[in-house]
Design a protein around this motif. Structure first.
Motif, short mmCIF file in Angstrom:
data_model
loop_
_atom_site.label_atom_id
_atom_site.label_comp_id
_atom_site.label_asym_id
_atom_site.label_seq_id
_atom_site.Cartn_x
_atom_site.Cartn_y
_atom_site.Cartn_z
N GLU A 98 0.72 -1.04 -0.19
CA GLU A 98 -0.04 0.32 -0.32
C GLU A 98 1.00 1.26 -0.39
O GLU A 98 1.32 2.19 1.73
N CYS A 99 1.55 1.15 -1.22
CA CYS A 99 1.87 2.63 -1.60
C CYS A 99 1.47 3.94 -1.77
O CYS A 99 2.12 5.09 -2.31
N ASN A 100 0.43 4.20 -2.00
CA ASN A 100 -0.21 5.05 -1.57
C ASN A 100 0.55 6.57 -0.73
O ASN A 100 0.82 5.91 0.46
N PRO A 101 0.22 8.03 -0.89
CA PRO A 101 0.63 8.88 0.06
C PRO A 101 0.66 8.40 1.61
O PRO A 101 1.09 8.58 2.14
N GLU A 102 -0.81 8.57 1.93
CA GLU A 102 -1.93 8.67 2.78
C GLU A 102 -1.34 6.97 4.02
O GLU A 102 -1.01 7.30 4.82
N SER A 103 -1.11 5.46 3.21
CA SER A 103 -0.77 4.75 3.36
C SER A 103 0.92 4.59 3.98
O SER A 103 1.46 3.98 4.86
N ILE A 104 1.50 5.23 2.97
CA ILE A 104 3.23 5.39 3.60
C ILE A 104 3.84 6.72 4.53
O ILE A 104 4.46 6.61 5.31
#
Length: 329
Positions: A98-104
């Motif tokens: 899960e490498c979207n900005p929110e998840s990172i």
């Protein structure tokens, strides 16, 4: 074969030629907290100062970060000695990155919360590449976190040469983590992962350098694996494959015996020879000390190993089939 040396710095900090992989300390719930602390202490006392942990290495209340906080609280004098790499942005329930900005950002914030100021995150890696997020977007978020002071640098894990080049063009990574062992040599293909990293000057970190125990000399028959051992789900340990793969393991053991070292030390030395920082993940303090002992291979020994690799084909994928799609992305 040219002799290469492992990296001497990662994220701008000095690292010794052999590091330590923390996954097995917490991932399966089989190691007591006190024994895990002893193994970390053995690692730093043996010079293995690059530590690799993960948010998903165990449950949220008993993962690498929990262990690290307790360790550095008990031994604060060791914190400046350790270069810390943390993997995250991975859903351990669905086994998806899960490498979207929110998840990172959520992963980094959680890691910092759990560490509670006991140690900075020197290197943060998204554990796998998210096919729904362009790697340039992933890197952009990580660079923002570097500029905000939340992480010291970023790394890549289980990537191919093309992805490394794309990420490097956006912002050079401080490390690339790959699986590398005498059993798993895919990264050595000409023009592949290792060649690309050496060309671009990116430090390489090698995990599973003993191929999940194959290169320890402890496995002779399938009965040596407990019935509930997770490795029984890995293709290389299944009936048929096991009997073939043990031939290479025994050959390595024979060379090690003549040299007066352990098969593990022989296998780790071979990984170092590729210009890679190995991070073996033993759970017993005595094994950590064994794995951290540096040895050098002679040209004759390297030639013998190559002859064995040419003779004995490794049978079976390195991961169960369900995980293969996330590898080398």
């Amino acid at each position: 074969m040219p002799r290469l040396s492992p990296p001497t710095t990662i994220a701008g900090k000095p690292v010794n030629p052999i590091g330590y992989g923390m996954m097995n300390l917490t991932a399966y719930g089989t190691v007591s907290h006190s024994d895990a602390i002893k193994s970390l202490r053995a690692a730093i006392n043996s010079g293995a100062n690059f530590w690799n942990g993960g948010l998903f290495y165990g449950p949220p209340d008993a993962n690498s970060l929990i262990l690290l906080k307790d360790y550095f609280t008990k031994y604060p004098e060791d914190a400046p000695k350790v270069v810390l790499s943390i993997k995250g942005a991975y859903n351990a329930v669905t086994h998806t990155p899960e490498c979207n900005p929110e998840s990172i950002r959520a992963a980094v914030d959680e890691a910092l919360r759990l560490l509670d100021g006991t140690h900075p995150i020197d290197l943060f890696e998204c554990a796998r590449i998210d096919p729904t997020v362009p790697v340039e977007n992933m890197v952009k978020t990580l660079v923002e976190l570097i500029k905000e002071g939340k992480i010291g640098s970023y790394g890549l894990s289980e990537v191919n040469a093309q992805t490394i080049r794309r990420a490097h063009a956006a912002h050079p990574p401080a490390g690339v983590e790959i699986e590398l062992s005498l059993f798993s040599r895919h990264a050595l293909e000409k023009g592949g992962i290792i060649d690309t990293c050496h060309e671009l000057g990116i430090p390489i970190i090698g995990y599973s350098v003993l191929d999940r125990g194959w290169l320890t000399g402890q496995l002779k028959t399938l009965d040596d694996l407990p019935k509930d051992d997770i490795r029984r789900h890995f293709p290389r340990f299944r009936p048929g494959a096991f009997e073939q793969n043990v031939k290479l393991a025994e050959f390595v053991e024979g060379i090690a015996g003549r040299k007066g070292v352990t098969p593990a030390q022989m296998a780790i030395a071979w990984v170092k020879q590729q210009g890679v920082l190995p991070i073996p993940g033993a759970v017993k303090a005595s094994r950590v000390e064994e794995n951290s002992k540096e040895i050098e291979l002679t040209d004759t020994e390297l030639a013998e190993l190559q002859q064995a690799l040419d003779k004995y084909q490794v049978v079976g994928l390195r991961y169960p089939e369900a995980f293969v799609a996330r590898l080398d992305q």
